[in-house]
Scaffold this motif. Structure first.
Motif, PDB file in Angstrom:
ATOM      1  N   ARG A   3       0.827  -1.202   0.000  1.00  0.00           N
ATOM      2  CA  ARG A   3       0.000   0.000   0.000  1.00  0.00           C
ATOM      3  C   ARG A   3       0.862   1.254   0.000  1.00  0.00           C
ATOM      4  O   ARG A   3       2.040   1.218   0.354  1.00  0.00           O
ATOM      5  CB  ARG A   3      -0.891   0.018   1.238  1.00  0.00           C
ATOM      6  CG  ARG A   3      -1.880  -1.142   1.327  1.00  0.00           C
ATOM      7  CD  ARG A   3      -2.563  -1.109   2.683  1.00  0.00           C
ATOM      8  NE  ARG A   3      -3.630  -2.095   2.776  1.00  0.00           N
ATOM      9  CZ  ARG A   3      -3.430  -3.363   3.091  1.00  0.00           C
ATOM     10  NH1 ARG A   3      -2.193  -3.800   3.324  1.00  0.00           N
ATOM     11  NH2 ARG A   3      -4.447  -4.204   3.175  1.00  0.00           N
ATOM     12  N   THR A   4       0.225   2.367  -0.317  1.00  0.00           N
ATOM     13  CA  THR A   4       0.827   3.679  -0.084  1.00  0.00           C
ATOM     14  C   THR A   4       0.342   4.148   1.275  1.00  0.00           C
ATOM     15  O   THR A   4      -0.863   4.338   1.484  1.00  0.00           O
ATOM     16  CB  THR A   4       0.415   4.677  -1.174  1.00  0.00           C
ATOM     17  OG1 THR A   4       0.883   4.217  -2.441  1.00  0.00           O
ATOM     18  CG2 THR A   4       1.006   6.054  -0.880  1.00  0.00           C
ATOM     19  N   VAL A   5       1.272   4.300   2.211  1.00  0.00           N
ATOM     20  CA  VAL A   5       0.925   4.602   3.599  1.00  0.00           C
ATOM     21  C   VAL A   5       1.464   5.980   3.966  1.00  0.00           C
ATOM     22  O   VAL A   5       2.663   6.252   3.815  1.00  0.00           O
ATOM     23  CB  VAL A   5       1.509   3.548   4.564  1.00  0.00           C
ATOM     24  CG1 VAL A   5       1.061   3.845   5.999  1.00  0.00           C
ATOM     25  CG2 VAL A   5       1.091   2.141   4.144  1.00  0.00           C
ATOM     26  N   ALA A   6       0.586   6.846   4.452  1.00  0.00           N
ATOM     27  CA  ALA A   6       0.995   8.152   4.983  1.00  0.00           C
ATOM     28  C   ALA A   6       1.160   8.019   6.489  1.00  0.00           C
ATOM     29  O   ALA A   6       0.216   7.628   7.187  1.00  0.00           O
ATOM     30  CB  ALA A   6      -0.046   9.208   4.656  1.00  0.00           C
ATOM     31  N   VAL A   7       2.353   8.297   6.990  1.00  0.00           N
ATOM     32  CA  VAL A   7       2.613   8.233   8.435  1.00  0.00           C
ATOM     33  C   VAL A   7       2.488   9.630   9.015  1.00  0.00           C
ATOM     34  O   VAL A   7       3.286  10.523   8.690  1.00  0.00           O
ATOM     35  CB  VAL A   7       4.007   7.647   8.730  1.00  0.00           C
ATOM     36  CG1 VAL A   7       4.258   7.610  10.242  1.00  0.00           C
ATOM     37  CG2 VAL A   7       4.143   6.249   8.136  1.00  0.00           C
ATOM     38  N   LEU A   8       1.465   9.834   9.855  1.00  0.00           N
ATOM     39  CA  LEU A   8       1.292  11.121  10.527  1.00  0.00           C
ATOM     40  C   LEU A   8       2.093  11.112  11.815  1.00  0.00           C
ATOM     41  O   LEU A   8       1.969  10.196  12.634  1.00  0.00           O
ATOM     42  CB  LEU A   8      -0.185  11.372  10.852  1.00  0.00           C
ATOM     43  CG  LEU A   8      -1.176  11.367   9.681  1.00  0.00           C
ATOM     44  CD1 LEU A   8      -2.543  11.824  10.164  1.00  0.00           C
ATOM     45  CD2 LEU A   8      -0.691  12.226   8.519  1.00  0.00           C
ATOM     46  N   MET A   9       2.913  12.140  12.014  1.00  0.00           N
ATOM     47  CA  MET A   9       3.778  12.198  13.198  1.00  0.00           C
ATOM     48  C   MET A   9       3.964  13.645  13.613  1.00  0.00           C
ATOM     49  O   MET A   9       3.556  14.570  12.905  1.00  0.00           O
ATOM     50  CB  MET A   9       5.130  11.559  12.887  1.00  0.00           C
ATOM     51  CG  MET A   9       5.933  12.290  11.822  1.00  0.00           C
ATOM     52  SD  MET A   9       7.518  11.488  11.452  1.00  0.00           S
ATOM     53  CE  MET A   9       6.988  10.248  10.268  1.00  0.00           C
ATOM     54  N   GLY A  10       4.594  13.819  14.757  1.00  0.00           N
ATOM     55  CA  GLY A  10       4.892  15.176  15.225  1.00  0.00           C
ATOM     56  C   GLY A  10       3.758  15.758  16.032  1.00  0.00           C
ATOM     57  O   GLY A  10       3.575  15.436  17.199  1.00  0.00           O
ATOM     58  N   GLY A  11       2.977  16.628  15.404  1.00  0.00           N
ATOM     59  CA  GLY A  11       1.923  17.322  16.137  1.00  0.00           C
ATOM     60  C   GLY A  11       2.503  18.423  17.006  1.00  0.00           C
ATOM     61  O   GLY A  11       3.663  18.801  16.869  1.00  0.00           O
ATOM     62  N   TRP A  12       1.712  18.923  17.954  1.00  0.00           N
ATOM     63  CA  TRP A  12       2.160  20.045  18.783  1.00  0.00           C
ATOM     64  C   TRP A  12       1.870  19.805  20.269  1.00  0.00           C
ATOM     65  O   TRP A  12       1.910  20.724  21.074  1.00  0.00           O
ATOM     66  CB  TRP A  12       1.518  21.346  18.310  1.00  0.00           C
ATOM     67  CG  TRP A  12       0.026  21.328  18.292  1.00  0.00           C
ATOM     68  CD1 TRP A  12      -0.804  21.745  19.276  1.00  0.00           C
ATOM     69  CD2 TRP A  12      -0.816  20.853  17.219  1.00  0.00           C
ATOM     70  NE1 TRP A  12      -2.116  21.560  18.904  1.00  0.00           N
ATOM     71  CE2 TRP A  12      -2.152  21.021  17.640  1.00  0.00           C
ATOM     72  CE3 TRP A  12      -0.566  20.308  15.956  1.00  0.00           C
ATOM     73  CZ2 TRP A  12      -3.237  20.658  16.844  1.00  0.00           C
ATOM     74  CZ3 TRP A  12      -1.642  19.955  15.167  1.00  0.00           C
ATOM     75  CH2 TRP A  12      -2.962  20.129  15.602  1.00  0.00           C
ATOM     76  N   ASP A  41       4.777  15.480   8.832  1.00  0.00           N
ATOM     77  CA  ASP A  41       4.869  16.133  10.137  1.00  0.00           C
ATOM     78  C   ASP A  41       3.663  17.058  10.285  1.00  0.00           C
ATOM     79  O   ASP A  41       3.557  18.079   9.602  1.00  0.00           O
ATOM     80  CB  ASP A  41       6.181  16.921  10.217  1.00  0.00           C
ATOM     81  CG  ASP A  41       6.433  17.514  11.594  1.00  0.00           C
ATOM     82  OD1 ASP A  41       5.514  17.496  12.436  1.00  0.00           O
ATOM     83  OD2 ASP A  41       7.549  18.011  11.823  1.00  0.00           O
ATOM     84  N   VAL A  42       2.753  16.673  11.177  1.00  0.00           N
ATOM     85  CA  VAL A  42       1.488  17.395  11.329  1.00  0.00           C
ATOM     86  C   VAL A  42       1.713  18.689  12.097  1.00  0.00           C
ATOM     87  O   VAL A  42       2.259  18.691  13.205  1.00  0.00           O
ATOM     88  CB  VAL A  42       0.452  16.525  12.058  1.00  0.00           C
ATOM     89  CG1 VAL A  42      -0.860  17.301  12.248  1.00  0.00           C
ATOM     90  CG2 VAL A  42       0.199  15.233  11.282  1.00  0.00           C
ATOM     91  N   LYS A  43       1.289  19.796  11.517  1.00  0.00           N
ATOM     92  CA  LYS A  43       1.332  21.100  12.171  1.00  0.00           C
ATOM     93  C   LYS A  43      -0.112  21.545  12.453  1.00  0.00           C
ATOM     94  O   LYS A  43      -1.070  20.911  12.014  1.00  0.00           O
ATOM     95  CB  LYS A  43       2.044  22.123  11.278  1.00  0.00           C
ATOM     96  CG  LYS A  43       3.471  21.735  10.898  1.00  0.00           C
ATOM     97  CD  LYS A  43       4.369  21.719  12.110  1.00  0.00           C
ATOM     98  CE  LYS A  43       5.798  21.281  11.832  1.00  0.00           C
ATOM     99  NZ  LYS A  43       6.325  21.439  10.515  1.00  0.00           N
ATOM    100  N   ARG A  44      -0.250  22.664  13.138  1.00  0.00           N
ATOM    101  CA  ARG A  44      -1.602  23.128  13.490  1.00  0.00           C
ATOM    102  C   ARG A  44      -2.192  23.890  12.311  1.00  0.00           C
ATOM    103  O   ARG A  44      -2.458  25.089  12.365  1.00  0.00           O
ATOM    104  CB  ARG A  44      -1.534  24.003  14.733  1.00  0.00           C
ATOM    105  CG  ARG A  44      -2.845  24.082  15.488  1.00  0.00           C
ATOM    106  CD  ARG A  44      -2.649  24.572  16.900  1.00  0.00           C
ATOM    107  NE  ARG A  44      -3.855  24.365  17.685  1.00  0.00           N
ATOM    108  CZ  ARG A  44      -3.905  24.446  19.011  1.00  0.00           C
ATOM    109  NH1 ARG A  44      -2.815  24.716  19.688  1.00  0.00           N
ATOM    110  NH2 ARG A  44      -5.037  24.247  19.647  1.00  0.00           N
ATOM    111  N   ASP A  45      -2.380  23.159  11.206  1.00  0.00           N
ATOM    112  CA  ASP A  45      -2.863  23.735   9.953  1.00  0.00           C
ATOM    113  C   ASP A  45      -3.795  22.713   9.311  1.00  0.00           C
ATOM    114  O   ASP A  45      -3.362  21.821   8.583  1.00  0.00           O
ATOM    115  CB  ASP A  45      -1.675  24.051   9.039  1.00  0.00           C
ATOM    116  CG  ASP A  45      -2.083  24.778   7.766  1.00  0.00           C
ATOM    117  OD1 ASP A  45      -3.281  24.701   7.385  1.00  0.00           O
ATOM    118  OD2 ASP A  45      -1.215  25.400   7.132  1.00  0.00           O
ATOM    119  N   LEU A  46      -5.073  22.827   9.625  1.00  0.00           N
ATOM    120  CA  LEU A  46      -6.049  21.855   9.151  1.00  0.00           C
ATOM    121  C   LEU A  46      -6.147  21.856   7.632  1.00  0.00           C
ATOM    122  O   LEU A  46      -6.263  20.795   7.004  1.00  0.00           O
ATOM    123  CB  LEU A  46      -7.418  22.143   9.771  1.00  0.00           C
ATOM    124  CG  LEU A  46      -8.540  21.162   9.434  1.00  0.00           C
ATOM    125  CD1 LEU A  46      -8.174  19.739   9.854  1.00  0.00           C
ATOM    126  CD2 LEU A  46      -9.842  21.606  10.102  1.00  0.00           C
TER     127      LEU A  46
END
Length: 310
Positions: A3-12, A41-46
Motif C-alpha cells: 500500500r501507499t501509507v501516509a505516516v502522521l507524526m509530530g503534532g504540537w 509532520d502534522v502542524k496546526r494547519d487543518l
C-alpha cells in the motif's frame, strides 16, 4: 498487499518529540514490509492536512498510519478529520480514542465492567493550594495527557504549591488517585487477543516520562515474573478494557499490582493507551517481538487492520 501509507507524526502536544521518533521507526518498518511510505509532520494547519489527504490525480494514500501522541493526535480529533475524509487509518476510532484519553471517563467504563481502579476523584487544580485532597502518598494527573506527562506522586515532605504550579499547563482540573505501591505491569492487545504481560522496573522513583523514553532507566521483564493468576487476570482485564471502549488495532493497558495484598486483590487498572508508543524502547512492539512478530510484520498487521470509514 502493498500500500501507499501516509505516516502522521509530530503534532504540537508535549509528546511531539516522542511522536517523531515513533513515526520514523514505523515508516522504516513499513518500508521493510514493501510499502510505499510518505512521512508527514502534522502542524496546526487543518487546511494543509486536508490537502495532503485529498486524492489528487495520482490518488491519495491508501491508508494513514497514525503515529501521533497526546492531545489532538490520540484523543479523537485527527481521527474525526480522517473519518470526514473517508481515509482508512490505524488504531482506534473517534469515540474510543476520546474516552481512553479522558482518564476520569475511562475509569467510569472500567468500573462498570467490574475492573478495579485506584481510589480517586477529579478536583479543581487550585484546590491543591488548600491542602491534601486525600492522605499521602497520592498521584496527581492531568485528565487528558499521555506518556505520564505532568504526573506527580505527592509524598510526605513534598511541596503542594510546586505540584499545583506544574499542573497549570494542563488545565483547571486534575485527577487525584491513591498511590498503589508494588509493581508496574502492562499488557498489549492486538485485535482480539492480549499478547503478554511485561513488568517494568524503573531505576527512578516511578515510571515517569523520562523512565519511558530514556534507554537503560527501566528494566523490561517479559513475560512478567508474577503468579499465574495475576498474569492471566491482567491479560483478561486488558482485553475487556479494549473491547469495552470499542478499540481497534493495537492498544496497551497499564496496571499496578500491590503484591502485599492477598490473591489478586491488589491488581488495579491505571489506563488504556489507544496509541501506544512505537519507539525502540516501546512496550507493545517488544511484546509483539516476544510473541514472534517482527517489526515489519507488526507494521503490516496494523495497516491490514486499519479502520475504514463508511
Amino acid at each position: 498487499m502493498k500500500r501507499t501509507v501516509a505516516v502522521l507524526m509530530g503534532g504540537w502536544s508535549p509528546e511531539r518529540e516522542v511522536s517523531l521518533v515513533s513515526g520514523k521507526a514505523c515508516a522504516e518498518g513499513l518500508r521493510e514490509g514493501g510499502h510505499k511510505v510518505i512521512e508527514y509532520d502534522v502542524k496546526r494547519d487543518l487546511r494543509a492536512l486536508v490537502e495532503f489527504l485529498r486524492p489528487a490525480a495520482g490518488g491519495g494514500p491508501d491508508v494513514v498510519f497514525n503515529a501521533l501522541h497526546g492531545r489532538y493526535g490520540e484523543d479523537g480529533c485527527v481521527q474525526g478529520v480522517l473519518e470526514i475524509m473517508a481515509v482508512p487509518y490505524t488504531h482506534s476510532g473517534v469515540l474510543a480514542s476520546a474516552i481512553a484519553m479522558d482518564k476520569p471517563m475511562a475509569r467510569h467504563v472500567f468500573t462498570s465492567l467490574g475492573l478495579r481502579v485506584a481510589d480517586g476523584k477529579v478536583i479543581e487544580r487550585r484546590a491543591l493550594a488548600a491542602g491534601d485532597p486525600m492522605p499521602r502518598p497520592y498521584v496527581v494527573k492531568p485528565i487528558d495527557q499521555g506518556s505520564s506527562v505532568g504526573v506527580h506522586i505527592v509524598r510526605d515532605g513534598d511541596n503542594l504549591a510546586a505540584v499545583e504550579a506544574a499542573e497549570a499547563t494542563f488545565g483547571e482540573r486534575v485527577l487525584i488517585e491513591k498511590f498503589v505501591p508494588g509493581r508496574e505491569l502492562t499488557v498489549a492487545v492486538m485485535g482480539d487477543r492480549a499478547v503478554a504481560v511485561t513488568e517494568l522496573r524503573p531505576r527512578t522513583r516511578f515510571y515517569d516520562y523520562e523512565a519511558k523514553y530514556t534507554d537503560g532507566i527501566t528494566e523490561h521483564l517479559v513475560p512478567a515474573p508474577v503468579p499465574a493468576e495475576i498474569y492471566d487476570l491482567a491479560k483478561e482485564w486488558a482485553l475487556m478494557a479494549h473491547q469495552a471502549l470499542g478499540c481497534d488495532g493495537l492498544t496497551r493497558t497499564d496496571l499496578r499490582w500491590d503484591d502485599s495484598q492477598p490473591g489478586t486483590s491488589g491488581l488495579v487498572v491505571l489506563e488504556l493507551n489507544t496509541q501506544p508508543g512505537m519507539t525502540p524502547l516501546s512496550l507493545a512492539p517488544e511484546q509483539a517481538k516476544w510473541a514472534g512478530i517482527s517489526w515489519s510484520d507488526l507494521m503490516t498487521w496494523m495497516v491490514d487492520h486499519a479502520r475504514h470509514p463508511s
